[in-house]
Write a protein that holds these residues in place. Structure first.
Motif, PDB file in Angstrom:
ATOM      1  N   PRO A  38       0.865  -1.295   0.030  1.00  0.00           N
ATOM      2  CA  PRO A  38      -0.061  -0.054  -0.161  1.00  0.00           C
ATOM      3  C   PRO A  38       0.963   1.264  -0.169  1.00  0.00           C
ATOM      4  O   PRO A  38       0.573   2.447  -0.637  1.00  0.00           O
ATOM      5  CB  PRO A  38      -0.780  -0.227   1.234  1.00  0.00           C
ATOM      6  CG  PRO A  38      -0.157  -1.156   2.044  1.00  0.00           C
ATOM      7  CD  PRO A  38       0.598  -2.018   1.076  1.00  0.00           C
ATOM      8  N   ILE A  41       1.847   1.701  -3.905  1.00  0.00           N
ATOM      9  CA  ILE A  41       0.788   2.444  -4.414  1.00  0.00           C
ATOM     10  C   ILE A  41       0.313   3.513  -4.230  1.00  0.00           C
ATOM     11  O   ILE A  41       0.088   4.388  -5.216  1.00  0.00           O
ATOM     12  CB  ILE A  41      -0.441   1.025  -4.411  1.00  0.00           C
ATOM     13  CG1 ILE A  41      -0.169  -0.235  -4.924  1.00  0.00           C
ATOM     14  CG2 ILE A  41      -1.944   1.575  -4.924  1.00  0.00           C
ATOM     15  CD1 ILE A  41      -1.195  -1.204  -4.740  1.00  0.00           C
ATOM     16  N   THR A  87      -0.643  -8.611   1.359  1.00  0.00           N
ATOM     17  CA  THR A  87      -0.753  -8.050   0.040  1.00  0.00           C
ATOM     18  C   THR A  87       0.493  -8.265  -0.844  1.00  0.00           C
ATOM     19  O   THR A  87       1.500  -8.307  -0.365  1.00  0.00           O
ATOM     20  CB  THR A  87      -0.863  -6.339   0.281  1.00  0.00           C
ATOM     21  OG1 THR A  87       0.318  -6.059   1.189  1.00  0.00           O
ATOM     22  CG2 THR A  87      -2.166  -5.810   1.059  1.00  0.00           C
ATOM     23  N   VAL A  92       0.934  -5.178  -7.971  1.00  0.00           N
ATOM     24  CA  VAL A  92       1.341  -3.616  -7.707  1.00  0.00           C
ATOM     25  C   VAL A  92       1.340  -2.898  -9.238  1.00  0.00           C
ATOM     26  O   VAL A  92       0.930  -1.787  -9.471  1.00  0.00           O
ATOM     27  CB  VAL A  92       2.737  -3.473  -7.147  1.00  0.00           C
ATOM     28  CG1 VAL A  92       3.338  -2.163  -7.614  1.00  0.00           C
ATOM     29  CG2 VAL A  92       2.591  -3.830  -5.883  1.00  0.00           C
ATOM     30  N   ALA A  95      -1.913  -2.329 -10.335  1.00  0.00           N
ATOM     31  CA  ALA A  95      -2.785  -1.612  -9.453  1.00  0.00           C
ATOM     32  C   ALA A  95      -2.584  -0.190  -9.773  1.00  0.00           C
ATOM     33  O   ALA A  95      -3.194   0.585  -9.745  1.00  0.00           O
ATOM     34  CB  ALA A  95      -2.610  -1.899  -8.141  1.00  0.00           C
ATOM     35  N   VAL A 104      -8.145   4.923  -6.765  1.00  0.00           N
ATOM     36  CA  VAL A 104      -8.141   3.864  -5.733  1.00  0.00           C
ATOM     37  C   VAL A 104      -9.396   3.162  -6.088  1.00  0.00           C
ATOM     38  O   VAL A 104      -9.367   1.877  -6.048  1.00  0.00           O
ATOM     39  CB  VAL A 104      -8.010   4.060  -4.136  1.00  0.00           C
ATOM     40  CG1 VAL A 104      -7.978   2.982  -3.416  1.00  0.00           C
ATOM     41  CG2 VAL A 104      -6.692   4.759  -3.978  1.00  0.00           C
ATOM     42  N   ILE A 107      -8.941   0.489  -8.783  1.00  0.00           N
ATOM     43  CA  ILE A 107      -8.242  -0.650  -8.360  1.00  0.00           C
ATOM     44  C   ILE A 107      -8.974  -1.460  -7.479  1.00  0.00           C
ATOM     45  O   ILE A 107      -9.007  -2.585  -7.643  1.00  0.00           O
ATOM     46  CB  ILE A 107      -6.948   0.007  -7.182  1.00  0.00           C
ATOM     47  CG1 ILE A 107      -6.183   0.763  -7.993  1.00  0.00           C
ATOM     48  CG2 ILE A 107      -6.361  -1.230  -6.535  1.00  0.00           C
ATOM     49  CD1 ILE A 107      -5.113   1.351  -7.295  1.00  0.00           C
ATOM     50  N   SER A 111     -10.218  -5.554  -8.565  1.00  0.00           N
ATOM     51  CA  SER A 111      -9.427  -6.581  -7.661  1.00  0.00           C
ATOM     52  C   SER A 111     -10.860  -7.384  -7.503  1.00  0.00           C
ATOM     53  O   SER A 111     -10.794  -8.649  -7.422  1.00  0.00           O
ATOM     54  CB  SER A 111      -8.984  -5.836  -6.460  1.00  0.00           C
ATOM     55  OG  SER A 111      -7.995  -5.181  -6.722  1.00  0.00           O
ATOM     56  N   SER A 287      -9.258 -12.033  -1.329  1.00  0.00           N
ATOM     57  CA  SER A 287      -8.855 -10.939  -2.159  1.00  0.00           C
ATOM     58  C   SER A 287     -10.152 -10.045  -2.279  1.00  0.00           C
ATOM     59  O   SER A 287     -10.065  -8.864  -2.346  1.00  0.00           O
ATOM     60  CB  SER A 287      -8.049 -11.410  -3.414  1.00  0.00           C
ATOM     61  OG  SER A 287      -6.768 -11.723  -3.288  1.00  0.00           O
ATOM     62  N   ALA A 291     -10.975  -6.179  -0.932  1.00  0.00           N
ATOM     63  CA  ALA A 291     -11.149  -5.253  -1.714  1.00  0.00           C
ATOM     64  C   ALA A 291     -12.437  -4.614  -1.072  1.00  0.00           C
ATOM     65  O   ALA A 291     -12.342  -3.118  -1.244  1.00  0.00           O
ATOM     66  CB  ALA A 291     -11.701  -5.590  -2.987  1.00  0.00           C
ATOM     67  N   SER A 295      -8.350  -2.919   0.711  1.00  0.00           N
ATOM     68  CA  SER A 295      -7.219  -3.273   0.656  1.00  0.00           C
ATOM     69  C   SER A 295      -6.863  -3.591  -0.450  1.00  0.00           C
ATOM     70  O   SER A 295      -7.452  -4.229  -1.327  1.00  0.00           O
ATOM     71  CB  SER A 295      -6.947  -4.357   1.813  1.00  0.00           C
ATOM     72  OG  SER A 295      -5.709  -4.986   1.591  1.00  0.00           O
ATOM     73  N   PRO A 296      -5.435  -3.743  -1.051  1.00  0.00           N
ATOM     74  CA  PRO A 296      -5.179  -4.203  -2.209  1.00  0.00           C
ATOM     75  C   PRO A 296      -5.309  -5.779  -2.142  1.00  0.00           C
ATOM     76  O   PRO A 296      -5.434  -6.398  -0.918  1.00  0.00           O
ATOM     77  CB  PRO A 296      -3.626  -3.907  -2.512  1.00  0.00           C
ATOM     78  CG  PRO A 296      -3.568  -2.687  -1.574  1.00  0.00           C
ATOM     79  CD  PRO A 296      -4.446  -2.798  -0.480  1.00  0.00           C
TER      80      PRO A 296
END
Length: 440
Positions: A38, A41, A87, A92, A95, A104, A107, A111, A287, A291, A295-296
């Motif tokens: 994070p 990013i 993560t 990356v 993203a 964001v 992203i 995701s 994941s 999202a 969060s990534p």
């Protein structure tokens, strides 16, 4: 000869203090990577400080929750092995490219939908598993270790981009920590040997503290308590972003499969198709959850396989406690900030040992492959290609973004080349239990 495990997968350390100490090793191995994604990013998108903090908190909380689920298992979700989730740098590139155009929100939306690739893919693991016979799996495990080792070397030198990179002081501290970890593993008994990583890091940390090398600025500035907000950044669903993230998830399936195979070897646990599918499903569902929590995307951390290999502690209950620690770090950012004060050379000394243990496990697996010219070609070419992009990442700098995204990881390149050669070269090696002739 297999390493003697101090605690097997289903074992529980008898004392809570012992479990906490052993769990802390996994936290130290993973926390830097979880926070770094994070930060990278957020920095690339030029986000304000409060939004970067929100991303970091969400990543820690999501990693903690999904680590608990991966270790404990909830119905068909979770491999029930000592896995730390975090993560992943595999996402990356995608993203940042999505975020520069759609923010964001783009992203996170990409995701969420991209994770369906991993969720759906988990139901086809018996088919995917057929592409990973023993020789191919051995190559992937070895490449995981070889790909991580340069990371530990950079840590030992002071960290990428550090003004004192490679300074004698940094290397001396890393060398001392490495020597301590070796000593604790080789001559320590019981809990001392099992907690060699955390003891080595703690000793190095105290030394750096005495030398005035610890900067507590981040600790003073970090909020004591913060609750990550679901959908904090909102969500949008750009088609190009969804496609880019879907490709990243496809690549992650290959990497995660190899990580699970390495973990199976480290914990001396068979990984049948059903168990493998449960682990991949947890990566995908985790994941998607990440999202929603802003969060990534997450994936299984390979570096923690090195902790298991080095210490002989394969208890999933220990790593579940690591998940609780990550969850608390997400709720109490000051705790995560305190861990981040550990100097890079200290982590590098321990990391070099941990990651090299994965290489050692891969070499043992390669040695047990059936001796043949065909297998030798597969091993040599796939390791060579995997190392090419690992040690010379600029090799692909003139390639299209799609090519860099798919082939930027040495683990992925090594795995794909090994799979392709196993399919193309005469006398294809089959996964155990696979019939020699396809049904009509």
């Amino acid at each position: 000869m297999e390493q003697q495990l101090l605690y097997k997968v289903e074992d529980r350390p008898p004392l809570l203090a012992t479990a906490v100490l052993l769990s802390l090793q996994h936290l130290l191995a993973a926390l830097g990577g979880i926070i770094a994604v994070p930060l990278v990013i957020g920095g690339a998108l030029k986000l304000p400080a409060d939004q970067i903090v929100a991303l970091v908190n969400a990543a820690l909380l999501g990693s903690g929750v999904v680590t608990i689920i991966q270790c404990r298992g909830v119905g068909p979700v979770g491999i029930r092995l000592p896995c730390v989730m975090g993560t992943s740098f595999a996402f990356v590139g995608a993203a940042i490219s999505v975020g520069l155009e759609h923010g964001v929100a783009g992203i996170l939306g990409s995701s969420l939908l991209g994770s369906l690739v991993m969720i759906v893919g988990s139901f086809f693991m018996p088919v995917i598993r057929r592409f990973f016979p023993h020789t191919v799996t051995s190559v992937v495990v070895t490449m995981i270790g070889l790909s991580l080792t340069p990371v530990a070397v950079d840590w030992a030198a002071g960290g990428v981009g550090a003004s004192d990179y490679g300074a004698a002081g940094n290397l001396a501290i890393a060398g001392l920590v490495l020597a301590l970890v070796i000593g604790f593993v080789q001559w320590g008994k019981g809990i001392v040997s099992a907690s060699a990583v955390v003891l080595g890091i703690a000793t190095g940390y105290v030394l750096c503290l005495a030398l005035g090398l610890i900067d507590f600025t981040q600790v003073r500035e970090a909020p004591v308590f913060a609750i990550p907000q679901p959908l904090h950044f909102g969500m949008s669903f750009p088609v190009a972003g969804i496609l880019a993230m879907s490709i990243a998830f496809l690549v992650t399936i290959v990497e995660t499969t190899g990580t699970f195979m390495a973990l199976g070897a480290a914990t001396q646990t068979p990984i049948p198709n059903k168990r493998l599918a449960s682990g991949i499903l947890c990566d995908g569902v985790g994941s998607a959850f990440a999202a929603v929590m802003s969060s990534p995307p997450l994936s299984t951390f390979a570096q923690n396989v090195g902790v298991v290999s080095l210490t002989g502690v394969a208890s999933r209950h220990v790593v579940m406690l690591t998940g609780v620690m990550l969850l608390l770090a997400g709720l109490f950012p000051v705790l995560g900030a305190l861990v981040v004060t550990i100097p890079q050379p200290v982590l590098g000394g321990a990391g070099l040992m941990m990651f090299a243990m994965i290489v050692s496990a891969g070499i043992r697996m390669l040695a047990s492959s059936a001796p043949s010219r065909r297998n030798s070609v597969i091993i040599a070419v796939s390791l060579g290609c995997g190392l090419a992009v690992t040690v010379r990442p600029d090799l692909l700098v003139r390639m299209p973004a799609f090519v860099r995204e798919v082939f930027g990881s040495g683990i992925t390149v090594g795995a794909l080349v090994a799979v392709m050669l196993n399919l193309v070269l005469p006398g294809r090696e089959r996964q155990e239990g696979e019939p020699e002739h396809e049904p009509a």
